[in-house]
Design an enzyme around this catalytic site. Structure first.
Site, PDB file in Angstrom:
ATOM      1  N   TYR A  34       0.999  -4.011  12.379  1.00  0.00           N
ATOM      2  CA  TYR A  34       0.888  -2.586  12.024  1.00  0.00           C
ATOM      3  C   TYR A  34       1.684  -1.678  12.953  1.00  0.00           C
ATOM      4  O   TYR A  34       2.200  -0.652  12.514  1.00  0.00           O
ATOM      5  CB  TYR A  34      -0.590  -2.165  11.952  1.00  0.00           C
ATOM      6  CG  TYR A  34      -1.269  -2.713  10.703  1.00  0.00           C
ATOM      7  CD1 TYR A  34      -1.511  -4.081  10.573  1.00  0.00           C
ATOM      8  CD2 TYR A  34      -1.639  -1.891   9.661  1.00  0.00           C
ATOM      9  CE1 TYR A  34      -2.111  -4.598   9.438  1.00  0.00           C
ATOM     10  CE2 TYR A  34      -2.241  -2.400   8.517  1.00  0.00           C
ATOM     11  CZ  TYR A  34      -2.478  -3.755   8.411  1.00  0.00           C
ATOM     12  OH  TYR A  34      -3.065  -4.272   7.286  1.00  0.00           O
ATOM     13  N   HIS A  63       0.828  -1.216   0.000  1.00  0.00           N
ATOM     14  CA  HIS A  63       0.000   0.000   0.000  1.00  0.00           C
ATOM     15  C   HIS A  63       0.862   1.266   0.000  1.00  0.00           C
ATOM     16  O   HIS A  63       0.506   2.270   0.608  1.00  0.00           O
ATOM     17  CB  HIS A  63      -0.932   0.031   1.217  1.00  0.00           C
ATOM     18  CG  HIS A  63      -1.927  -1.085   1.241  1.00  0.00           C
ATOM     19  ND1 HIS A  63      -3.185  -0.988   0.713  1.00  0.00           N
ATOM     20  CD2 HIS A  63      -1.844  -2.346   1.734  1.00  0.00           C
ATOM     21  CE1 HIS A  63      -3.837  -2.126   0.874  1.00  0.00           C
ATOM     22  NE2 HIS A  63      -3.052  -2.982   1.484  1.00  0.00           N
ATOM     23  N   ASN A  81     -10.191  -2.801   2.477  1.00  0.00           N
ATOM     24  CA  ASN A  81      -9.890  -2.834   1.043  1.00  0.00           C
ATOM     25  C   ASN A  81     -11.176  -2.631   0.250  1.00  0.00           C
ATOM     26  O   ASN A  81     -12.268  -2.667   0.821  1.00  0.00           O
ATOM     27  CB  ASN A  81      -9.291  -4.188   0.654  1.00  0.00           C
ATOM     28  CG  ASN A  81      -7.810  -4.305   1.016  1.00  0.00           C
ATOM     29  OD1 ASN A  81      -7.122  -3.311   1.215  1.00  0.00           O
ATOM     30  ND2 ASN A  81      -7.330  -5.528   1.103  1.00  0.00           N
ATOM     31  N   HIS A  92      -3.964   1.217  11.866  1.00  0.00           N
ATOM     32  CA  HIS A  92      -3.743  -0.016  12.631  1.00  0.00           C
ATOM     33  C   HIS A  92      -5.098  -0.642  12.964  1.00  0.00           C
ATOM     34  O   HIS A  92      -5.905  -0.013  13.664  1.00  0.00           O
ATOM     35  CB  HIS A  92      -3.006   0.346  13.921  1.00  0.00           C
ATOM     36  CG  HIS A  92      -2.537  -0.830  14.713  1.00  0.00           C
ATOM     37  ND1 HIS A  92      -3.031  -2.104  14.531  1.00  0.00           N
ATOM     38  CD2 HIS A  92      -1.616  -0.933  15.695  1.00  0.00           C
ATOM     39  CE1 HIS A  92      -2.438  -2.926  15.362  1.00  0.00           C
ATOM     40  NE2 HIS A  92      -1.574  -2.243  16.080  1.00  0.00           N
TER      41      HIS A  92
HETATM   42 FE1  HDE Z   1      -2.378  -4.657   5.630  1.00  0.00          FE
HETATM   43  N1  HDE Z   1      -0.559  -3.855   6.069  1.00  0.00           N
HETATM   44  N2  HDE Z   1      -1.721  -6.455   6.285  1.00  0.00           N
HETATM   45  N3  HDE Z   1      -4.128  -5.547   5.070  1.00  0.00           N
HETATM   46  N4  HDE Z   1      -3.049  -2.930   4.964  1.00  0.00           N
HETATM   47  C1  HDE Z   1      -0.216  -2.577   5.873  1.00  0.00           C
HETATM   48  O1  HDE Z   1       0.908  -1.255   7.431  1.00  0.00           O
HETATM   49  C2  HDE Z   1      -0.599  -6.667   6.991  1.00  0.00           C
HETATM   50  C3  HDE Z   1      -4.481  -6.840   5.244  1.00  0.00           C
HETATM   51  C4  HDE Z   1      -4.294  -2.637   4.508  1.00  0.00           C
HETATM   52  O2  HDE Z   1      -3.147   3.599   3.933  1.00  0.00           O
HETATM   53  C5  HDE Z   1       1.117  -2.243   6.456  1.00  0.00           C
HETATM   54  O3  HDE Z   1       1.354   0.908   7.814  1.00  0.00           O
HETATM   55  C6  HDE Z   1      -0.531  -8.039   7.423  1.00  0.00           C
HETATM   56  C7  HDE Z   1      -5.885  -7.034   5.023  1.00  0.00           C
HETATM   57  C8  HDE Z   1      -4.366  -1.264   4.088  1.00  0.00           C
HETATM   58  O4  HDE Z   1      -1.494   3.425   5.348  1.00  0.00           O
HETATM   59  C9  HDE Z   1       1.558  -3.551   7.111  1.00  0.00           C
HETATM   60  C10 HDE Z   1      -1.662  -8.634   6.918  1.00  0.00           C
HETATM   61  C11 HDE Z   1      -6.366  -5.799   4.689  1.00  0.00           C
HETATM   62  C12 HDE Z   1      -3.106  -0.738   4.330  1.00  0.00           C
HETATM   63  C13 HDE Z   1       0.401  -4.459   6.801  1.00  0.00           C
HETATM   64  C14 HDE Z   1      -2.403  -7.634   6.220  1.00  0.00           C
HETATM   65  C15 HDE Z   1      -5.265  -4.887   4.719  1.00  0.00           C
HETATM   66  C16 HDE Z   1      -2.303  -1.803   4.878  1.00  0.00           C
HETATM   67  C17 HDE Z   1       2.099  -1.631   5.509  1.00  0.00           C
HETATM   68  C18 HDE Z   1      -2.067 -10.076   7.059  1.00  0.00           C
HETATM   69  C19 HDE Z   1      -7.803  -5.436   4.317  1.00  0.00           C
HETATM   70  C20 HDE Z   1      -2.626   0.660   4.034  1.00  0.00           C
HETATM   71  C21 HDE Z   1       2.315  -0.222   5.992  1.00  0.00           C
HETATM   72  C22 HDE Z   1      -2.112 -10.563   8.382  1.00  0.00           C
HETATM   73  C23 HDE Z   1      -8.738  -5.680   5.381  1.00  0.00           C
HETATM   74  C24 HDE Z   1      -2.947   1.596   5.148  1.00  0.00           C
HETATM   75  C25 HDE Z   1       1.489  -0.086   7.149  1.00  0.00           C
HETATM   76  C26 HDE Z   1      -2.497   2.985   4.784  1.00  0.00           C
HETATM   77  C27 HDE Z   1      -0.971  -1.645   5.271  1.00  0.00           C
HETATM   78  C28 HDE Z   1       0.371  -5.717   7.233  1.00  0.00           C
HETATM   79  C29 HDE Z   1      -3.595  -7.927   5.536  1.00  0.00           C
HETATM   80  C30 HDE Z   1      -5.430  -3.511   4.399  1.00  0.00           C
HETATM   81  C31 HDE Z   1       2.909  -4.062   6.717  1.00  0.00           C
HETATM   82  C32 HDE Z   1       0.594  -8.667   8.224  1.00  0.00           C
HETATM   83  C33 HDE Z   1      -6.666  -8.336   5.176  1.00  0.00           C
HETATM   84  C34 HDE Z   1      -5.566  -0.543   3.509  1.00  0.00           C
HETATM   85  O5  HDE Z   1       1.701  -3.412   8.482  1.00  0.00           O
END
Ligand code: HDE
Length: 690
Positions: A362, A76, A148, A339
């Site tokens: 997060y 993202h 999402n 987060h």
């Molecule tokens: Fe994320 N995800 N994610 N994700 N995610 C990040 O956090 C992560 C998941 C989502 O505009 C990171 O600050 C793991 C699902 C959005 O700043 C990170 C898992 C969904 C955004 C991270 C998921 C999301 C992130 C990268 C599986 C939809 C952007 C930078 C366990 C419900 C937020 C950050 C923004 C961002 C980890 C799965 C949505 C690395 C480990 C499911 C919208 O922490």
């Protein structure tokens, strides 16, 4: 005696290039507050000599510049955001004690949209999932809804997330492709981890090539729990519904937009917000009664499954309006830290194993992105309600804590922060289990909901999914990966598998896939069709008017007025930016992919001239192939002929009235043009009855 330095003459007050120094009431200073006399020239030994190390102003400026970037988000990374407000309706009060969801409460929000796979500088329109993250600055603390635009996820367990992300991002040995799933490692992973198939269907659908961030749905994905004042919990899913309705680009448009305007979505959001056309979304909850949960043909803790709206309807609980563009992209959009673990009293997690893993990830990622545990002090991340505790110090601590006590219990500062009995407290839940690394058997069916989604699409949408998969697999070098994917497609829907195999020239080559459990045929869910739920409106859309040098200004004026009346904007595309009529783009700089509806207004000579311009011919040909409704004057015929436009009910003659154009355009694209020359025939689906 040393001579007093000469007062600078007016000539001396010029910079190296001879330009006069700019004057302002605000002195330019170093970061230590020292006023700077010369910001144009480094200190050097002689005008043609080497730089001097004592030039602390230069050293400070360059050091700061060298560190201007922070690590971009691992996923993202490319995002655009805006401030706004959320106003709660009445409905949620019954389910939750969350203060910001009580009737009429208004809460500030910051909302960031993103693509997932590409870097921060990547283009806006690839085929990709869009992040939809909202920070609510509530009076009980921050609540982040980090979702999402697709209601399910690729993997079921957080431990697989790094593998999935590695597979989708550019391949590590070659550094490409950037921001694209059309490559071997992605499809290799998908074919071996079939839990991803349901989301792959969504990612191959037009949902993954949205027309505008203002026109996407949002989903919380996981099941959450709302908790009322008595402590009773209800399972819910979160849904955002765009007021402007959903709309997608075509794939060819998305590809061309990447070249025409890399910032297409960011610019679109910026233009809307800065012009006062504030985008809005309705937030809905989808309650799922606990007593039903065990009887459903899917597990509500499995993030690769959705809950059909036809079975559990949505309840609108409030409206978000984005009304202010950030003042500074870095300070706000880049440094915002979302987060899913930022919860407020009245909202709780479930045991979804993906959600549980996210709770760790997060905060951890912010430690390296934002440089330590005090990222909550950055203005964009700080709560807007009072907050106080005994956490202290750490890198980049800004707060100057004045109290003597930094611990509790304490008796020295009775007015210091203390626990609140009504504060956040998890609902009591009895848990017992064996320590084990295994998924529940209720997570084992990976194909039924992929089938549900596919069979809930209309023929146009199914055809788009087929061609998207054909395109992606055509970029996969390994035949073994392709045959494995074809095997899974056959399980999802024979027609889908056959159409994709045919498109690849691989009929009969699919692997045989044996599923662990039998499929459950669910009745189609009309709510899952994007086109079936499109809104007949031109609000927030864009009309492009291609004009010849001899265009009738009165028609252009009528078109602009009608566009405004429909809530749309109009832009003129001409051979010159400052020609007979003022234009917004020259032809090569304003291709028709930038517009939802087009009009061609020209006289005879102008049409002949445009017909000789490849960019103008392409403009018209693209508009036609992209199934756009086109308003044309009779004189435009030579240009239409050159662009192979065939008159149909979407090519509308512009006369005294331009209303017919707008009425037709509200109904959407002329998909029959795809039928006229389809790349592939729509496969027959066999929908089950609800
Ligand atoms: Fe994320 N995800 N994610 N994700 N995610 C990040 O956090 C992560 C998941 C989502 O505009 C990171 O600050 C793991 C699902 C959005 O700043 C990170 C898992 C969904 C955004 C991270 C998921 C999301 C992130 C990268 C599986 C939809 C952007 C930078 C366990 C419900 C937020 C950050 C923004 C961002 C980890 C799965 C949505 C690395 C480990 C499911 C919208 O922490």
């Amino acid at each position: 005696m040393a001579k007093a330095p000469k007062r600078p003459s007016s000539r001396d007050e010029r910079g190296a290039g001879g330009e006069p120094h700019q004057r302002s009431a605000t002195p330019l200073t170093t970061n230590q507050g020292v006023p700077i006399a010369d910001d144009q020239n480094t200190l050097r030994a002689g005008v043609r000599g080497p730089a001097l190390l004592e030039d602390f102003h230069f050293l400070e400026k360059l050091t700061h510049f060298d560190h201007e970037r922070i690590p971009e988000r691992i996923v993202h990374a490319r995002g655009s955001a805006a401030h706004g407000t959320f106003v709660a309706y009445k409905a949620a009060g019954k389910y939750t004690r969350a203060d910001f969801l009580q009737s009429g409460v208004e809460t500030s929000v910051f909302c960031r949209f993103s693509t997932v796979a590409g870097g921060a500088g990547s283009v806006d329109t690839p085929r990709d999932v869009r992040g939809f993250a909202v920070k609510f600055y509530t009076q009980e603390g921050i609540f982040d809804l980090v979702g999402n635009n697709i209601p399910v996820f690729f993997v079921q367990d957080a431990i697989k997330f790094p593998d999935f992300v590695h597979a989708v991002k550019m391949e590590p040995d070659r550094g490409f492709p950037q921001n694209a799933s059309a490559h071997d490692t992605f499809w290799d992973f998908i074919s071996l981890a079939p839990e991803a198939l349901h989301m792959v269907m969504w990612a191959m659908s037009d949902r993954a090539i949205p027309r505008s961030l203002r026109m996407i749905e949002g989903f919380g994905v996981h099941t959450f729990r709302l908790v009322d004042a008595k402590g009773d919990a209800t399972f819910i899913k979160w849904h955002w519904r765009p007021t402007l309705g959903m709309q997608a680009t075509t794939w060819d448009e998305a590809v061309k937009l990447a070249g025409a305007d890399q910032d297409f979505h960011r610019r679109d959001l910026w233009e809307a917000i800065t012009s006062g056309a504030f985008p809005s979304w309705e937030l809905c909850i989808q309650p799922i009664p606990a007593e039903d949960v065990d009887d459903l043909p899917y597990d509500i803790l499995d993030p690769t499954k959705l809950v059909p709206e036809e079975d559990y309807p949505l309840i609108p609980i409030g409206k978000m309006t984005l009304n202010r563009w950030p003042d500074n992209f870095f300070a706000e959009t880049e440094q915002v830290a979302f987060h899913p673990g930022h919860l407020v009293p009245g909202i709780e997690f479930t045991n979804d194993p993906l959600l549980q893993g996210r709770i760790f990830s997060y905060t951890d990622t912010q430690l390296s992105r934002l440089g330590g545990p005090n990222f909550h002090e950055l203005p964009i991340n700080a709560p807007k309600c009072p907050y106080a505790n005994f956490q202290r110090d750490g890198i980049k601590r800004h707060t100057v804590d004045k109290a003597r006590t930094n611990y509790e219990p304490n008796s020295l500062e009775p007015a210091g922060p203390r626990e609140t009995p009504t504060g956040f407290a998890s609902v009591a839940e009895s848990l017992e289990g064996t320590k084990i690394r295994r998924r529940s058997e209720t997570f084992a069916d990976h194909h039924s909901q992929a089938r549900l989604f596919y069979r809930s699409q209309n023929a146009v949408e199914q055809r788009h999914i087929q061609s998207a998969i054909i395109f992606e697999l055509s970029k996969v070098e390994s035949e073994a990966i392709r045959t494995r994917v074809l095997g899974h497609l056959d399980v999802i829907d024979e027609g889908l598998g056959a159409a994709v195999a045919e498109g690849l020239g691989m009929t009969g080559m699919a692997d045989t896939i044996t599923t662990v459990v039998g499929l459950v045929d669910m009745p189609p869910s009309p709510a899952l069709s994007l086109l079936g739920n499109a809104k007949p409106t031109l609000e927030g859309r864009k009309l492009g008017i291609l004009i010849g040098d001899d265009a009738d200004a009165a028609i252009v004026t009528r078109l602009k007025a009608a566009a405004e009346k429909a809530g749309a904007t109009a832009q003129v595309v001409a051979t010159k930016i400052n020609g007979t009529l003022p234009a917004d783009h020259i032809v090569a700089g304003g291709p028709s992919v930038l517009f939802d509806v087009v009009a061609i207004v020209t006289g005879d000579a102008g049409a002949q001239a445009l017909a000789k311009m490849p960019s103008a011919v392409q403009w018209v040909a693209d508009a036609f192939v992209h199934c756009k409704v086109m308003g044309v004057v009779a004189a435009a015929q030579p240009l239409l002929d050159k662009a192979h436009v065939v008159a149909d009910d979407g090519v509308i003659e512009l006369g005294k009235s331009v209303d017919a154009l707008f009425t037709k355009a509200k109904a959407g694209r002329i998909w029959a043009r795809e039928d006229a020359a389809p790349a592939i025939k729509p496969a027959k689906a066999k929908p089950a009855k609800r």
